[in-house]
Design a protein around this motif. Structure first.
Motif, short mmCIF file in Angstrom:
data_model
loop_
_atom_site.label_atom_id
_atom_site.label_comp_id
_atom_site.label_asym_id
_atom_site.label_seq_id
_atom_site.Cartn_x
_atom_site.Cartn_y
_atom_site.Cartn_z
N SER A 14 0.85 -1.18 0.00
CA SER A 14 0.00 0.00 0.00
C SER A 14 0.89 1.23 0.00
O SER A 14 2.09 1.14 0.29
CB SER A 14 -0.92 -0.01 1.23
N PRO A 15 0.34 2.40 -0.32
CA PRO A 15 1.17 3.61 -0.36
C PRO A 15 1.84 3.93 0.96
O PRO A 15 2.89 4.57 0.99
CB PRO A 15 0.17 4.70 -0.75
N GLN A 16 1.26 3.51 2.10
CA GLN A 16 1.82 3.87 3.39
C GLN A 16 2.63 2.76 4.06
O GLN A 16 3.31 3.01 5.04
CB GLN A 16 0.70 4.28 4.35
N SER A 17 2.55 1.53 3.57
CA SER A 17 3.21 0.44 4.26
C SER A 17 4.72 0.59 4.29
O SER A 17 5.38 0.27 5.29
CB SER A 17 2.83 -0.90 3.62
N SER A 18 5.31 1.10 3.21
CA SER A 18 6.76 1.33 3.20
C SER A 18 7.15 2.40 4.22
O SER A 18 8.18 2.30 4.88
CB SER A 18 7.22 1.74 1.80
N ASP A 19 6.31 3.44 4.36
CA ASP A 19 6.59 4.47 5.35
C ASP A 19 6.53 3.91 6.77
O ASP A 19 7.34 4.27 7.63
CB ASP A 19 5.59 5.62 5.22
N PRO A 150 -1.73 -7.54 8.54
CA PRO A 150 -0.26 -7.43 8.63
C PRO A 150 0.39 -6.97 7.33
O PRO A 150 1.35 -6.19 7.35
CB PRO A 150 0.17 -8.86 9.00
N ALA A 151 -0.10 -7.45 6.19
CA ALA A 151 0.54 -7.10 4.92
C ALA A 151 0.47 -5.61 4.61
O ALA A 151 1.32 -5.07 3.91
CB ALA A 151 -0.10 -7.90 3.77
N LEU A 152 -0.55 -4.93 5.15
CA LEU A 152 -0.72 -3.49 4.90
C LEU A 152 -0.22 -2.66 6.07
O LEU A 152 -0.29 -1.42 6.01
CB LEU A 152 -2.19 -3.17 4.65
N GLY A 174 -4.19 -9.60 -4.90
CA GLY A 174 -3.88 -10.78 -4.09
C GLY A 174 -4.84 -10.91 -2.94
O GLY A 174 -5.79 -10.12 -2.77
N SER A 175 -4.61 -11.93 -2.13
CA SER A 175 -5.41 -12.20 -0.95
C SER A 175 -4.52 -12.05 0.28
O SER A 175 -3.45 -12.67 0.36
CB SER A 175 -6.00 -13.62 -1.01
N TYR A 176 -4.96 -11.24 1.24
CA TYR A 176 -4.13 -10.92 2.40
C TYR A 176 -4.87 -11.26 3.68
O TYR A 176 -6.09 -11.13 3.77
CB TYR A 176 -3.77 -9.43 2.38
N HIS A 177 -4.11 -11.73 4.67
CA HIS A 177 -4.70 -12.19 5.93
C HIS A 177 -5.33 -11.05 6.71
O HIS A 177 -4.83 -9.93 6.74
CB HIS A 177 -3.63 -12.86 6.80
N LEU A 178 -6.43 -11.39 7.37
CA LEU A 178 -7.11 -10.48 8.30
C LEU A 178 -7.24 -11.19 9.64
O LEU A 178 -7.72 -12.32 9.70
CB LEU A 178 -8.50 -10.10 7.76
N PHE A 179 -6.79 -10.53 10.71
CA PHE A 179 -6.83 -11.12 12.04
C PHE A 179 -7.53 -10.18 13.01
O PHE A 179 -7.64 -8.98 12.77
CB PHE A 179 -5.41 -11.39 12.57
N ILE A 195 -8.53 -10.28 2.97
CA ILE A 195 -8.78 -9.08 2.17
C ILE A 195 -8.39 -9.42 0.74
O ILE A 195 -7.23 -9.77 0.48
CB ILE A 195 -7.96 -7.89 2.68
N VAL A 196 -9.32 -9.34 -0.17
CA VAL A 196 -9.08 -9.71 -1.57
C VAL A 196 -9.02 -8.43 -2.40
O VAL A 196 -10.03 -7.72 -2.53
CB VAL A 196 -10.16 -10.66 -2.11
N ALA A 197 -7.84 -8.14 -2.95
CA ALA A 197 -7.66 -6.95 -3.79
C ALA A 197 -7.79 -7.36 -5.25
O ALA A 197 -7.11 -8.27 -5.71
CB ALA A 197 -6.29 -6.32 -3.53
N MET A 198 -8.65 -6.66 -5.98
CA MET A 198 -8.97 -7.03 -7.36
C MET A 198 -8.82 -5.81 -8.27
O MET A 198 -8.92 -4.67 -7.82
CB MET A 198 -10.41 -7.56 -7.45
N GLU A 199 -8.60 -6.09 -9.53
CA GLU A 199 -8.62 -5.01 -10.52
C GLU A 199 -10.01 -4.38 -10.54
O GLU A 199 -11.01 -5.07 -10.30
CB GLU A 199 -8.26 -5.55 -11.90
N PRO A 200 -10.11 -3.08 -10.82
CA PRO A 200 -11.41 -2.41 -10.77
C PRO A 200 -12.49 -3.09 -11.62
O PRO A 200 -13.64 -3.20 -11.19
CB PRO A 200 -11.10 -1.00 -11.27
N ALA A 201 -12.11 -3.54 -12.82
CA ALA A 201 -13.11 -4.20 -13.67
C ALA A 201 -13.57 -5.52 -13.05
O ALA A 201 -14.77 -5.84 -13.07
CB ALA A 201 -12.51 -4.44 -15.06
#
Length: 313
Positions: A14-19, A150-152, A174-179, A195-201
């Motif tokens: 995500s845009p903030q995870s690296s920060d 955790p991934a974000l 991708g699919s990311y864990h939620l706890f 959390i399932v992230a998908m292309e907008p279409a």
């Protein structure tokens, strides 16, 4: 980017995870330096002032003000810099974009229920489009939970009796864990999801395939009429009550001379605790619905009132 030259560095999702990762690394380095300095001084004093060492031990009560002031000011500047750094990352993570997608989350023992504005609901899962800001409006049905991805690098407590907001945006599919990161009972360890992230279409097709029975606003309107709220707040009512058309997002003057913005929390509190914030020039006639409505029902009523924002009587 220059961050790619850092050993063992992994780009964020995500845009903030690296920060957040960089801030965490900075805190670790600062803590390691302070710890190293402490152990160095302990070892130095143990050796220098050992029993067999002939060293001047006089003037033990005298103060070396220049040393004390120096290390105090240096520590203050160092940790103030860390505070400013962390605050900038925090405000960036919790900014409110104009084109965000709002999704509602209700935490229960022991599951996550997510609800899209169009009526699509999920259990222990949340589908979101890529590269689009998403605002989660979260509430707890029973005890304290904690929404943790955790991934974000995102974690936010979900407290009973109030709404919590969390902003997220994902750059990679991708699919990311939620706890749940807060102990909430015997089956706490099983309160997991994805959390399932998908292309907008793809996300648009997924929404269409879910085929909800009706949008949340329509369900909220039906509940609004079922509870008899339209008898006071509807057009043509004989009871003088504050109008709801065009209310959401606007300042509301209160009887004590203050004002409050009509957001999700205000609408929820007005339903459960109507006498806590009485609108100016109106009598406190509305009964409390505390203990009579579930979080799912409250959510639908809030969405319905929000849908009236563009309507003015």
């Amino acid at each position: 980017m220059w961050r790619e030259w850092i050993p063992f560095w992994r780009p964020g999702l995500s845009p903030q995870s690296s920060d957040v990762d960089l801030l965490f690394t900075g805190l670790l380095i600062a803590s390691a330096l302070v710890l190293g300095l402490l152990f160095f001084l302990l070892a130095l004093f143990c050796v220098r002032y050992r029993a067999g060492n002939q060293i001047d031990r006089g003037h033990r009560t005298s103060k070396s003000w220049h040393w004390e002031v120096s290390w105090t000011v240096a520590s203050f500047i160092c940790f103030l810099g860390l505070f400013v750094w962390g605050a900038s990352v925090y405000f960036e993570m919790y900014r409110t974009p104009t084109d965000e997608l709002v999704v509602f989350v209700v935490a229960k023992q022991w599951m996550w229920k997510t609800q899209h504005p169009g009526g699509q609901s999920e259990i222990d899962a949340l589908h979101v489009p890529l590269r689009r800001p998403v605002r989660l409006v979260m509430a707890s049905q029973d005890v304290i939970h904690s929404f943790y991805i955790p991934a974000l690098r995102l974690k936010h407590d979900v407290v009973p009796g109030r709404y919590q907001d969390l902003e997220l945006e994902i750059d990679k599919p991708g699919s990311y864990h939620l706890f749940c990161a807060e102990y909430c009972g015997t089956d706490h360890s099983g309160m997991i999801g994805e959390i399932v992230a998908m292309e907008p279409a793809d996300f648009s097709r997924w929404l269409t395939q879910q085929a909800p029975s009706s949008p949340l606003a329509d369900e909220g309107g039906a509940l609004f009429r079922q509870l008899g709220c339209s008898g006071c707040h509807g057009k043509g009512s004989k009871v003088r009550a504050p109008p709801l058309e065009g209310l959401y997002g606007k300042p509301v003057p209160l009887s004590d001379g203050s004002s409050v913005v009509a957001d999700d929390k205000y609408i929820r509190d007005s339903i459960l605790l109507p006498r806590s914030q009485i609108v100016a020039s109106y009598e406190p006639l509305m009964p409390s619905f505390a203990g009579k409505l579930s979080e799912d029902q409250l959510l639908r009523l809030v969405v319905y009132v929000k849908s009236l924002a563009g309507n003015r009587s």
